[in-house]
Scaffold this motif. Structure first.
Motif, PDB file in Angstrom:
ATOM      1  N   GLU A 132      45.548  49.392  29.476  1.00 27.74           N
ATOM      2  CA  GLU A 132      44.159  49.789  29.290  1.00 27.74           C
ATOM      3  C   GLU A 132      43.332  48.691  28.629  1.00 27.74           C
ATOM      4  OE1 GLU A 132      44.237  53.395  27.080  1.00 27.74           O
ATOM      5  OE2 GLU A 132      45.167  54.568  28.687  1.00 27.74           O
ATOM      6  N   ALA A 133      42.082  48.572  29.083  1.00 31.90           N
ATOM      7  CA  ALA A 133      41.065  47.742  28.446  1.00 31.90           C
ATOM      8  C   ALA A 133      39.824  48.610  28.274  1.00 31.90           C
ATOM      9  CB  ALA A 133      40.771  46.509  29.289  1.00 31.90           C
TER      10      ALA A 133
ATOM     11  N   ALA B 226      43.707  46.989  32.338  1.00 35.96           N
ATOM     12  CA  ALA B 226      44.031  45.648  31.861  1.00 35.96           C
ATOM     13  C   ALA B 226      44.742  44.873  32.964  1.00 35.96           C
ATOM     14  CB  ALA B 226      44.921  45.740  30.629  1.00 35.96           C
ATOM     15  N   GLN B 227      44.228  43.710  33.310  1.00 34.23           N
ATOM     16  CA  GLN B 227      44.819  42.868  34.342  1.00 34.23           C
ATOM     17  C   GLN B 227      45.448  41.627  33.708  1.00 34.23           C
ATOM     18  OE1 GLN B 227      45.325  42.820  37.826  1.00 34.23           O
ATOM     19  NE2 GLN B 227      46.383  40.925  37.323  1.00 34.23           N
TER      20      GLN B 227
ATOM     21  N   PHE C 252      47.409  38.319  29.961  1.00 31.23           N
ATOM     22  CA  PHE C 252      46.695  38.600  28.737  1.00 31.23           C
ATOM     23  C   PHE C 252      46.486  37.287  27.970  1.00 31.23           C
ATOM     24  CE2 PHE C 252      49.050  42.904  28.930  1.00 31.23           C
ATOM     25  CZ  PHE C 252      48.159  43.359  29.895  1.00 31.23           C
TER      26      PHE C 252
ATOM     27  N   HIS D  67      41.357  37.716  23.338  1.00 28.26           N
ATOM     28  CA  HIS D  67      41.400  38.890  24.208  1.00 28.26           C
ATOM     29  C   HIS D  67      40.222  39.842  23.989  1.00 28.26           C
ATOM     30  CE1 HIS D  67      42.952  41.542  20.935  1.00 28.26           C
ATOM     31  NE2 HIS D  67      43.434  40.400  20.482  1.00 28.26           N
ATOM     32  N   GLU D  68      39.332  39.536  23.047  1.00 28.21           N
ATOM     33  CA  GLU D  68      38.112  40.322  22.863  1.00 28.21           C
ATOM     34  C   GLU D  68      36.917  39.365  22.858  1.00 28.21           C
ATOM     35  OE1 GLU D  68      37.920  43.248  19.858  1.00 28.21           O
ATOM     36  OE2 GLU D  68      40.002  43.916  20.098  1.00 28.21           O
TER      37      GLU D  68
ATOM     38  N   ILE E  87      35.064  41.016  35.002  1.00 28.47           N
ATOM     39  CA  ILE E  87      35.527  42.369  35.303  1.00 28.47           C
ATOM     40  C   ILE E  87      35.420  42.554  36.812  1.00 28.47           C
ATOM     41  CG2 ILE E  87      35.168  44.837  34.922  1.00 28.47           C
ATOM     42  CD1 ILE E  87      33.734  44.058  32.275  1.00 28.47           C
TER      43      ILE E  87
ATOM     44  N   ALA F 144      39.606  41.935  33.465  1.00 31.29           N
ATOM     45  CA  ALA F 144      39.797  43.390  33.414  1.00 31.29           C
ATOM     46  C   ALA F 144      39.421  43.949  34.784  1.00 31.29           C
ATOM     47  CB  ALA F 144      38.955  44.022  32.308  1.00 31.29           C
TER      48      ALA F 144
ATOM     49  N   THR G 120      40.527  43.560  25.660  1.00 30.75           N
ATOM     50  CA  THR G 120      41.715  43.621  26.510  1.00 30.75           C
ATOM     51  C   THR G 120      42.949  43.498  25.623  1.00 30.75           C
ATOM     52  OG1 THR G 120      41.820  41.224  26.884  1.00 30.75           O
ATOM     53  CG2 THR G 120      40.409  42.504  28.372  1.00 30.75           C
TER      54      THR G 120
END
Length: 444
Positions: A98-99, A113-114, A117, A121-122, A177, A202, A226
């Protein structure tokens, strides 16, 4: 890939109208079916194996379900009499699914979440909507919201996706995204080489993407979160062998994937298990190698590693048969916003064979729509795992693959496949092998 047939090109060409809900499971179709319950190609046996594989869970490399499948396969093959070994390697841990995107008004949009990573990540930034024609607005330093063309998407380097990644790099976007428009209306996970440089990613399910589109078209700011990297973990390939004095047959299939993968990976697993029970008696003079790979969703990582270090000598290999993705998954009607199950397999599936065995393979699969139209496997047409196998010099190869409507989505469960759907192709693989390697006993 020249002017030949590209796996992802063929899959992209199968683009269809998007749906919303998956209705029912329906009854399968497989033509003539053996009535012998002891027969490994019997519907009941195939159904059990499909249900077992699906029931293990989400099959990401190195995860709980992936390890359980390896143990299950190894236990059976050891009991039959194969000697087994494992090839170990490491992969990133990708068990976070999840994201989220937080908008200025406090609304939180659920995303998928793709991988890969990233340590960063944010990110926060302005949203910018983009199509293949280009970004609509100021894209530099933004979070791109990319509207993928409708298709059966499979990989980040696919022809409908790679241009958006190039766009994100060119404008130095903070993240991208992807709205993964496709038949299921779900977020479609995408195979990736985690060593490649990709933007922070994402995925947005088309069925829940309208608020995201509106915010991007308006240029609103947002915060994307993410999963953080979770380190490396071990993954394994499984190799089973039965040594005889004669030439070698290799059967291969991947075990891993982003989701439950019932329609994607289930047919290959079920057919390999059926063949593994049948082959020792059917080809008593042949050496047998069974190869079950992890790392498929990571750019066929496990298969490439084995080909480079451990696979049989091509000069001693009479035939290699590859059981790829989704070659016996269910077909569906696509009325607006939903999918309705049909009682036959999706014909958007492909069969390739080395030119000298192509006529035999075509005859064996003559009753399987889509697979009946087998293509010659050449350097120009080879794709996916078949390309890797052919590139290593194996002289006789054939295999099947496809991307069904629930390919790489979370709803790829037993509603997408059945023993009845798999039985016809399973028997066709069996018959093709017999006709190529034991023609005196097969009537060829």
């Amino acid at each position: 890939m020249g002017t030949g047939i590209s796996r992802r090109g063929l899959i992209a060409a199968g683009a269809t109208a998007s749906g919303l809900s998956v209705i029912g499971g329906g009854k399968g179709w497989a033509g003539q079916i053996s009535a012998d319950p002891v027969d490994p190609f019997h519907v009941a046996s195939l159904q059990r194996d499909l249900e077992t594989y699906d029931g293990f869970g989400i099959h990401r490399s190195g995860g709980t379900a992936n390890r359980a499948v390896l143990n299950w396969m190894e236990a059976e093959w050891s009991q039959i009499g194969y000697s087994t070994t494992r090839q170990c390697f490491t992969v990133p841990s990708h068990d976070d699914y999840e994201a989220r995107l937080v908008l200025p008004d406090g609304a939180t949009l659920a995303l998928a979440a793709q991988p890969p990573f990233r340590a960063r990540h944010e990110v926060e930034g302005r949203l910018c909507y983009a199509t293949l024609a280009g970004p609509m607005g100021q894209a530099a330093d933004a979070i791109l919201v990319a509207e993928l063309p409708n298709g059966r998407h499979s990989a980040l380097d696919g022809p409908l996706i790679a241009p958006f990644l190039a766009m994100a790099r060119e404008v130095e976007a903070r993240a991208i995204i992807l709205i993964t428009n496709g038949p299921s209306d779900e977020a479609i996970f995408l195979n990736t080489d985690t060593k490649r440089d990709t933007p922070l990613l994402a995925l947005a399910a088309p069925s829940r993407a309208q608020k995201l589109r509106d915010a991007a078209l308006a240029g609103h700011s947002a915060r994307l979160a993410t999963p953080a990297p979770a380190g490396q973990r071990p993954a394994e390939n499984l190799i089973a062998q039965l040594e005889r004095d004669g030439p070698r047959l290799v059967i291969s299939t991947p075990l891993s994937g982003w989701t439950h993968c019932a329609g994607e990976r289930g047919p290959g697993v079920a057919v390999m298990r059926a063949l593994s029970r049948w082959l020792p008696g059917a080809l008593p003079d042949h050496s047998l190698t069974l190869f079950a790979a992890s790392g498929h969703e990571l750019a066929e990582l496990g298969g490439r590693l084995w080909l480079d270090n451990g696979a049989p000598d091509p000069k001693q290999t009479a035939l290699w048969v590859h059981l790829g993705a989704g070659f016996a998954a269910r077909d569906w009607h696509e009325p607006p916003r939903r999918l309705l199950p049909l009682n036959h397999a999706d014909p958007q599936r492909y069969l390739m064979a080395s030119p000298d065995i192509l006529p035999i393979v075509r005859r064996a699969f003559a009753d399987e729509p889509g697979l009946a139209n087998a293509y010659p496997l050449t350097p120009d047409t080879a794709a996916g795992e078949l390309a890797h196998i052919a590139a290593h010099g194996y002289p006789r190869v054939f295999g099947a693959f496809g991307a069904h409507r629930l390919h790489h989505v979370m709803s790829d469960r037993m509603n997408a496949v059945s023993g009845e759907l798999v039985a016809g192709p399973a028997r066709a693989f069996r018959d093709a092998i017999a006709r190529i390697l034991a023609p005196a006993h097969s009537g060829e």
